[in-house]
Design a protein around this motif. Structure first.
Motif, PDB file in Angstrom:
ATOM      1  N   UNK B  58       0.838  -1.199   0.000  1.00 16.80           N
ATOM      2  CA  UNK B  58       0.000   0.000   0.000  1.00 16.80           C
ATOM      3  C   UNK B  58       0.876   1.253   0.000  1.00 16.80           C
ATOM      4  N   UNK B  59       1.901   1.179   0.836  1.00 19.23           N
ATOM      5  CA  UNK B  59       2.810   2.322   0.925  1.00 19.23           C
ATOM      6  C   UNK B  59       3.464   2.603  -0.425  1.00 19.23           C
ATOM      7  N   UNK B  60       3.887   1.517  -1.059  1.00 22.01           N
ATOM      8  CA  UNK B  60       4.507   1.683  -2.378  1.00 22.01           C
ATOM      9  C   UNK B  60       3.482   2.191  -3.387  1.00 22.01           C
ATOM     10  N   UNK B  61       2.260   1.632  -3.279  1.00 20.18           N
ATOM     11  CA  UNK B  61       1.223   2.017  -4.235  1.00 20.18           C
ATOM     12  C   UNK B  61       0.874   3.495  -4.103  1.00 20.18           C
ATOM     13  N   UNK B  62       0.960   3.997  -2.873  1.00 17.59           N
ATOM     14  CA  UNK B  62       0.622   5.409  -2.676  1.00 17.59           C
ATOM     15  C   UNK B  62       1.645   6.338  -3.346  1.00 17.59           C
ATOM     16  N   UNK B  63       2.872   5.817  -3.504  1.00 18.78           N
ATOM     17  CA  UNK B  63       3.903   6.666  -4.130  1.00 18.78           C
ATOM     18  C   UNK B  63       3.937   6.480  -5.649  1.00 18.78           C
ATOM     19  N   UNK B  64       3.159   5.541  -6.132  1.00 16.18           N
ATOM     20  CA  UNK B  64       3.270   5.182  -7.538  1.00 16.18           C
ATOM     21  C   UNK B  64       2.327   5.900  -8.503  1.00 16.18           C
ATOM     22  N   UNK B  65       1.206   6.469  -8.045  1.00 19.43           N
ATOM     23  CA  UNK B  65       0.216   6.906  -9.032  1.00 19.43           C
ATOM     24  C   UNK B  65       0.785   7.781 -10.152  1.00 19.43           C
ATOM     25  N   UNK B  66       1.497   8.778  -9.763  1.00 17.13           N
ATOM     26  CA  UNK B  66       1.950   9.711 -10.796  1.00 17.13           C
ATOM     27  C   UNK B  66       2.971   9.091 -11.744  1.00 17.13           C
ATOM     28  N   UNK B  67       4.065   8.468 -11.204  1.00 11.39           N
ATOM     29  CA  UNK B  67       5.011   7.852 -12.155  1.00 11.39           C
ATOM     30  C   UNK B  67       4.396   6.687 -12.921  1.00 11.39           C
ATOM     31  N   UNK B  68       3.446   5.964 -12.270  1.00 15.62           N
ATOM     32  CA  UNK B  68       2.823   4.842 -12.978  1.00 15.62           C
ATOM     33  C   UNK B  68       1.905   5.363 -14.077  1.00 15.62           C
ATOM     34  N   UNK B  69       1.184   6.460 -13.758  1.00 11.00           N
ATOM     35  CA  UNK B  69       0.307   7.034 -14.787  1.00 11.00           C
ATOM     36  C   UNK B  69       1.122   7.560 -15.963  1.00 11.00           C
ATOM     37  N   UNK B  70       2.278   8.142 -15.588  1.00 13.41           N
ATOM     38  CA  UNK B  70       3.146   8.669 -16.649  1.00 13.41           C
ATOM     39  C   UNK B  70       4.002   7.578 -17.281  1.00 13.41           C
ATOM     40  N   UNK B  79      11.761   3.403  -7.216  1.00 14.50           N
ATOM     41  CA  UNK B  79      10.888   3.179  -6.060  1.00 14.50           C
ATOM     42  C   UNK B  79      10.825   1.690  -5.690  1.00 14.50           C
ATOM     43  N   UNK B  80      10.748   0.848  -6.711  1.00 14.05           N
ATOM     44  CA  UNK B  80      10.699  -0.596  -6.442  1.00 14.05           C
ATOM     45  C   UNK B  80      11.982  -1.076  -5.802  1.00 14.05           C
ATOM     46  N   UNK B  81      13.116  -0.608  -6.286  1.00 17.87           N
ATOM     47  CA  UNK B  81      14.413  -1.006  -5.714  1.00 17.87           C
ATOM     48  C   UNK B  81      14.532  -0.536  -4.268  1.00 17.87           C
ATOM     49  N   UNK B  82      14.096   0.707  -4.025  1.00 17.99           N
ATOM     50  CA  UNK B  82      14.161   1.226  -2.651  1.00 17.99           C
ATOM     51  C   UNK B  82      13.316   0.348  -1.714  1.00 17.99           C
ATOM     52  N   UNK B  83      12.153   0.038  -2.157  1.00 14.74           N
ATOM     53  CA  UNK B  83      11.262  -0.772  -1.318  1.00 14.74           C
ATOM     54  C   UNK B  83      11.827  -2.170  -1.106  1.00 14.74           C
ATOM     55  N   UNK B  84      12.314  -2.772  -2.197  1.00 18.73           N
ATOM     56  CA  UNK B  84      12.854  -4.125  -2.093  1.00 18.73           C
ATOM     57  C   UNK B  84      14.084  -4.156  -1.197  1.00 18.73           C
ATOM     58  N   UNK B  85      14.919  -3.130  -1.315  1.00 17.62           N
ATOM     59  CA  UNK B  85      16.149  -3.106  -0.527  1.00 17.62           C
ATOM     60  C   UNK B  85      15.840  -2.919   0.952  1.00 17.62           C
ATOM     61  N   UNK B  86      14.860  -2.086   1.233  1.00 13.84           N
ATOM     62  CA  UNK B  86      14.532  -1.824   2.643  1.00 13.84           C
ATOM     63  C   UNK B  86      13.865  -3.032   3.308  1.00 13.84           C
ATOM     64  N   UNK B  87      13.068  -3.726   2.556  1.00 14.40           N
ATOM     65  CA  UNK B  87      12.232  -4.762   3.173  1.00 14.40           C
ATOM     66  C   UNK B  87      12.648  -6.177   2.832  1.00 14.40           C
ATOM     67  N   UNK B  88      13.675  -6.368   2.035  1.00 12.16           N
ATOM     68  CA  UNK B  88      14.123  -7.724   1.702  1.00 12.16           C
ATOM     69  C   UNK B  88      13.073  -8.515   0.961  1.00 12.16           C
ATOM     70  N   UNK B  89      12.421  -7.854   0.034  1.00 13.26           N
ATOM     71  CA  UNK B  89      11.366  -8.538  -0.711  1.00 13.26           C
ATOM     72  C   UNK B  89      11.975  -9.508  -1.722  1.00 13.26           C
ATOM     73  N   UNK B  90      11.209 -10.517  -2.058  1.00 13.57           N
ATOM     74  CA  UNK B  90      11.668 -11.474  -3.065  1.00 13.57           C
ATOM     75  C   UNK B  90      11.405 -10.924  -4.466  1.00 13.57           C
ATOM     76  N   UNK B  91      10.249 -10.335  -4.641  1.00 16.79           N
ATOM     77  CA  UNK B  91       9.973  -9.771  -5.962  1.00 16.79           C
ATOM     78  C   UNK B  91       9.039  -8.577  -5.838  1.00 16.79           C
ATOM     79  N   UNK B  92       9.178  -7.650  -6.812  1.00 21.76           N
ATOM     80  CA  UNK B  92       8.279  -6.498  -6.903  1.00 21.76           C
ATOM     81  C   UNK B  92       7.844  -6.399  -8.357  1.00 21.76           C
ATOM     82  N   UNK B  93       6.544  -6.361  -8.559  1.00 19.87           N
ATOM     83  CA  UNK B  93       6.029  -6.257  -9.922  1.00 19.87           C
ATOM     84  C   UNK B  93       5.035  -5.107  -9.979  1.00 19.87           C
ATOM     85  N   UNK B  94       5.246  -4.207 -10.945  1.00 20.52           N
ATOM     86  CA  UNK B  94       4.343  -3.064 -11.106  1.00 20.52           C
ATOM     87  C   UNK B  94       3.748  -3.145 -12.504  1.00 20.52           C
TER      88      UNK B  94
END
Lengths: 294, 528
Positions: B58-70, B79-94
């Motif tokens: 949700x946090x990531x999604x809230x930061x995405x509207x404008x760049x995703x729309x554009x 943004x995906x790399x920042x989120x993945x690096x901070x949280x140790x995610x396995x995958x991020x797909x937008x």
């Protein structure tokens, strides 16, 4: 069956005389309080008989057929959908209000007149002047707002405002264009341009305002809560009265249908908090409305 | 007490059972609740992880509207790399709302899908932001517009490690808790059951018979009150035991006295029996002594009779010739018959004496036990009368015999049956203390039952009801103090029963008694 056929025939013969007994066919896009306010103003300014057709109540409405059969004096189209439906009528005067597209050159036709949603540029220039904004950025779509900005050049020049215009042809371009205005403008002018401003991109204006610390001047009070510093808002009842006056003039033959008027009565509203955060004195505006109390 | 016995005693003790129950229940309860806690905690951790992942999305999604729309892939990737690096995610797909994937970040290590936790969140425009149309009418849709989707995945390896650690910790803590609680429980039970042990110790001592022992009352709880009750019971038992001992002594003393009395009576009976035995021997001896002279007398009488017969013709001729003469003080005509009768009398009486002596010898020699066929009941009664009449001569009692000659012979002991009739007659005589009255003896035959019947009726006192049931008991007599042995009817009944017969008593107090003996004519046993 014979009796039923006779009844239908009798009704067909008598009903037209009743249906034809009104002056204005009001075509309304949908039930909306804002439209009701406009219609209330219209009725206050122009005593008339009317028939109201709300498009959202029907699956399909043939306004042309209604006008041909019922022959009202004029058609009042409230909203864009109403205008689109009424545009098929060519012989009866059409007054369009609350429509963003009425000012588009593409919809121009001889029997169409009305009051647009664009406010006179001079009013905005007065605000920019009070804000001491010399460089005013504006994102626009040439097809929709080009005519307006051409009219705004002169007042801007007179007000000492340098309009820094960026064209967009797709809403997705808005963000990049806004980014390009960073550090180049003292204020941002938000137009009622449905390409330059969408639900997806409107937020970008206010993000830009926060990041660049420049005020956004917009066209609707709804944006005050999102971060607009000031707005020029059309008074809907007055808009209806203006339309009523226009209708009266049309029916009397005192006015033509060749141009779209600006709204006469507008109100300026400001967000005190935004102004304060941007370091702008709120006292520069005589009329200010706190959005929290709006 | 050996080790196995001690262990067995300990395992069977109340304390151990309580301890075992408590520890088992505690272990089960601890396991149950700890399991619930662990399961709940694991679920909670998993839910928390899912919630965190969702919140991250949700946090990531809230930061995405404008760049995703554009569709600004650079900004989105950052943004995906920042989120993945901070949280140790396995995958991020937008992806855009048209399912066009703009950014995909994935860890190089391949993780099975089952071990992945995922969250998908729509990217929505700011809900407060309105379109120009909505802004002009003052209305707007607060739901916002869906711009695209963010899909995050994280592996659950760390979650599983946390779960294992949680299980181990919970198991260790619960085990320690169980141990501590069990030890405390044992100490508490030891304290609580000490009064039970004191009670049991006291009961064990009392069980050995030592009722003077007293249980020490340690508390006022149930065992303490039970100990008080047991102490009171012990005191009561002690008193009861003393009372019992006293009563026992009295009983022994009384029994000794009674035994001595019975012994005296028994000795008296023995003496009487001995006397009777001696009397029998005397009778036998007397019979022998009588028989010899009687035989001589008889022989002499027979010789005199034969001599008289030889002399009589001569004496008749002499009387005819010389006239009647005196012989023995009587005229010969009278004396000749008297002398002949005297000879007959001598013969008859000596025969009778011989018979009496023979009977006396037979009685004393025990021939009475032998059963013989052809016993005539009438003869039995006559023999008994011969004996009894000598006793009744000194009284005014009349003995009447009514004997039926058609009575058939039976098989039995003549002398035993004679003894039965004698005993009955003697009882009848003794039942008339006034010495007056009549005794009737009757014999008869019942063809229907094929029985010979002897009836002895007296006009005596009758038999009292309280005595009637005890008539056939040995050594029971209403005349013990007058020399009665209490064996007469007992012996009579014994003999009759031995002959397959039965005795019946009909008596009305004050109006006499009738004793009826029924003897079958069929063949009884050889000996009685």
């Amino acid at each position: 069956m014979r009796y039923l056929a006779s009844l239908i025939l009798a009704l067909t013969m008598f009903c037209p005389s009743v249906a034809l007994a009104y002056d204005v066919l009001v075509v309304q896009s949908k039930h909306d309080p804002a439209y009701e306010e406009v219609l209330r103003g219209f009725r206050a300014a122009f005593r008339h008989t009317e028939r109201v057709v709300v498009l959202s109540d029907y699956a399909e409405v043939d306004v042309y057929r209604i006008v041909r059969e019922e022959r009202p004096g004029l058609v009042l189209a409230i909203g864009d959908n109403a205008l689109a439906a009424a545009k098929k009528v060519r012989q009866t005067p059409i007054i369009a209000v609350m429509s963003l597209s009425v000012t588009n050159p593409s919809v121009n036709q001889p029997n169409l007149t009305g009051i647009g949603m664009y406010i006179q540029p001079e009013s905005y220039m007065a605000i920019f002047r009070k804000l001491k904004a010399r460089r005013v950025g504006v994102i626009y779509n040439p097809a929709r707002s080009g005519w307006y900005l051409r009219q705004a050049r002169q007042p801007a020049k007179q007000a000492g405002v340098d309009l820094i215009m960026r064209e967009v042809h797709d809403p997705k371009e808005t963000l990049s264009k806004l980014s390009g205005l960073a550090g180049q403008v003292d204020a941002l002018w938000m137009l009622p341009d449905t390409i330059a401003v969408t639900r997806e991109t409107a937020e970008a204006y206010f993000n830009f305002s926060q990041e660049q610390r420049v005020p956004v001047v917009s066209f609707a009070g709804a944006y005050l809560g999102l971060g607009a510093a000031a707005v020029l808002e059309i008074k809907r009842v007055e808009l209806g009265k203006q339309a009523g006056d226009l209708a009266l003039s049309l029916l009397k033959g005192q006015a033509g249908t060749d141009e779209i008027d600006y709204p006469d009565k507008v109100a300026i509203k400001t967000n005190q908090s935004v102004l304060r955060n941007l370091g702008i004195s709120s006292g520069i505006f005589e009329i200010s409305v706190n959005p929290a109390k709006d | 007490m050996g080790l196995p016995a001690s262990l067995s005693w300990f395992f069977a003790s109340f304390r151990f059972r309580l301890f075992a129950i408590f520890t088992v229940v505690t272990a089960l309860a601890t396991t149950f609740f700890v399991s619930l806690y662990v399961i709940s905690e694991i679920r909670s951790q998993r839910n928390q992880a899912a919630a965190n992942l969702h919140m991250l999305a949700v946090n990531l999604a809230e930061r995405l509207p404008l760049p995703l729309f554009a569709e600004n892939r650079g900004a989105l990737l950052q943004l995906a790399q920042d989120t993945a690096a901070l949280s140790g995610l396995y995958s991020v797909t937008i992806t855009t709302r048209n399912a066009k994937t703009l950014v995909t970040l994935r860890q190089p290590v391949l993780v099975p899908q089952a071990d992945l936790l995922s969250a998908t969140v729509p990217v929505i425009s700011h809900p407060m932001v309105t379109s120009p149309e909505e802004a002009l009418t003052g209305k707007h849709d607060a739901a916002g517009i869906r711009i695209g989707t963010v899909h995050l995945e994280t592996d659950t390896l760390k979650l599983k490690q946390n779960s294992r650690r949680l299980i181990m910790t919970a198991a260790l803590i619960s085990f320690v808790y169980w141990i501590v609680v069990s030890v405390l429980c044992y100490l508490a039970l030891r304290k609580v059951t000490s009064s039970f042990n004191a009670l049991m110790q006291g009961l064990r001592i009392m069980r050995t018979g030592d009722f003077e022992a007293r249980i020490e009352v340690e508390s006022d709880d149930e065992p303490g009150r039970a100990a008080c009750a047991v102490n009171e019971l012990g005191a009561s038992l002690l008193e009861r035991e003393a009372e019992n001992r006293r009563l026992n002594e009295e009983l022994v003393r009384a029994m000794r006295l009674e035994v001595q009395e019975e012994k005296k009576q028994l000795m008296a009976k023995l003496i009487e029996t001995n006397r009777m035995t001696s009397l029998g021997l005397l009778a036998s001896s007397m019979a022998h002594e009588i028989n010899n002279p009687n035989a001589s007398i008889r022989l002499a009488g027979q010789y005199l009779t034969r001599a008289w017969k030889d002399a009589l013709p001569l004496l008749v001729k002499a009387a005819d010739d010389e006239g009647d003469f005196v012989l023995g003080g009587l005229p010969f005509s009278v004396a000749r018959n008297n002398i002949q009768e005297c000879g007959a009398t001598i013969d008859r009486n000596t025969e009778r004496i011989a018979q009496v002596v023979q009977d006396l010898r037979s009685y004393s020699l025990g021939e009475r036990n032998m059963l013989h066929p052809g016993v005539n009941i009438n003869q039995v009664v006559k023999a008994a009368l011969t004996i009894v009449r000598s006793h009744s001569k000194r009284t005014d009692i009349t003995i009447v015999a009514d004997m039926n000659d058609d009575v058939p012979m039976i098989t039995g002991s003549l002398h035993q049956l004679e003894q039965v009739v004698v005993n009955l007659l003697m009882n009848a005589l003794q039942a008339m203390p006034a010495g007056k009255g009549m005794i009737a003896v009757r014999t008869s035959y019942n063809q229907e039952s094929n029985e010979v019947i002897i009836e002895v009726c007296d006009e005596g006192e009758g038999i009292p009801p309280e005595t009637r049931e005890r008539l056939l008991e040995p050594f029971f007599s209403t005349r013990i103090d007058k020399g009665g042995s209490g064996l007469g009817l007992f012996v009579a009944n014994f003999i009759v029963t031995a002959h397959n017969g039965r005795m019946k008593f009909d008596s009305v107090p004050g109006n006499g008694t009738t004793v009826t003996i029924h003897l079958p004519t069929t063949q009884p046993a050889k000996t009685a």
